[in-house]
Scaffold this motif. Structure first.
Motif, PDB file in Angstrom:
ATOM      1  N   LYS A 140      35.460  -8.925   1.662  1.00 21.73           N
ATOM      2  CA  LYS A 140      36.253  -7.866   1.033  1.00 21.73           C
ATOM      3  C   LYS A 140      35.963  -6.515   1.690  1.00 21.73           C
ATOM      4  O   LYS A 140      36.870  -5.719   1.925  1.00 21.73           O
ATOM      5  N   ALA A 141      34.689  -6.269   1.966  1.00 12.54           N
ATOM      6  CA  ALA A 141      34.315  -5.004   2.603  1.00 12.54           C
ATOM      7  C   ALA A 141      34.939  -4.890   3.985  1.00 12.54           C
ATOM      8  O   ALA A 141      35.450  -3.833   4.364  1.00 12.54           O
TER       9      ALA A 141
ATOM     10  N   THR B 193      37.654  -6.372   5.048  1.00  7.82           N
ATOM     11  CA  THR B 193      39.093  -6.206   4.863  1.00  7.82           C
ATOM     12  C   THR B 193      39.417  -4.762   4.513  1.00  7.82           C
ATOM     13  O   THR B 193      40.373  -4.173   5.037  1.00  7.82           O
ATOM     14  N   TRP B 194      38.624  -4.179   3.625  1.00  7.60           N
ATOM     15  CA  TRP B 194      38.837  -2.784   3.234  1.00  7.60           C
ATOM     16  C   TRP B 194      38.680  -1.855   4.432  1.00  7.60           C
ATOM     17  O   TRP B 194      39.494  -0.959   4.648  1.00  7.60           O
TER      18      TRP B 194
ATOM     19  N   SER C 157      41.620  -1.997   6.631  1.00 12.82           N
ATOM     20  CA  SER C 157      42.797  -1.351   6.045  1.00 12.82           C
ATOM     21  C   SER C 157      42.790   0.161   6.236  1.00 12.82           C
ATOM     22  O   SER C 157      43.821   0.810   6.110  1.00 12.82           O
TER      23      SER C 157
END
Length: 61
Positions: A8-9, A11-12, A15
């Motif tokens: 998740k980190a 991916t963030w 982004s």
């Protein structure tokens, strides 16, 4: 943090669309631009190039 949190980190971060700044070319910079670099983090390689240019211009020891 588990693997899911890690993914998740990443991916963030992706982004955010962070861009690498262009390479420094100290010989093409004005004295003011070179002086502003003292308030900015630069890589060790760029630091060597900046210091060499400052010495060449007689602005550093």
């Amino acid at each position: 943090m588990g693997e899911e949190g890690y993914n998740k980190a990443l991916t963030w971060l992706d982004s955010l669309n962070l861009k690498k700044s262009p390479p420094l070319v100290p010989s093409e910079m004005t004295n003011e631009e070179l002086a502003r670099l003292r308030f900015t983090w630069v890589s060790p390689e760029d630091e060597e190039a900046v210091m060499a240019e400052l010495k060449k211009r007689g602005l550093a020891l």
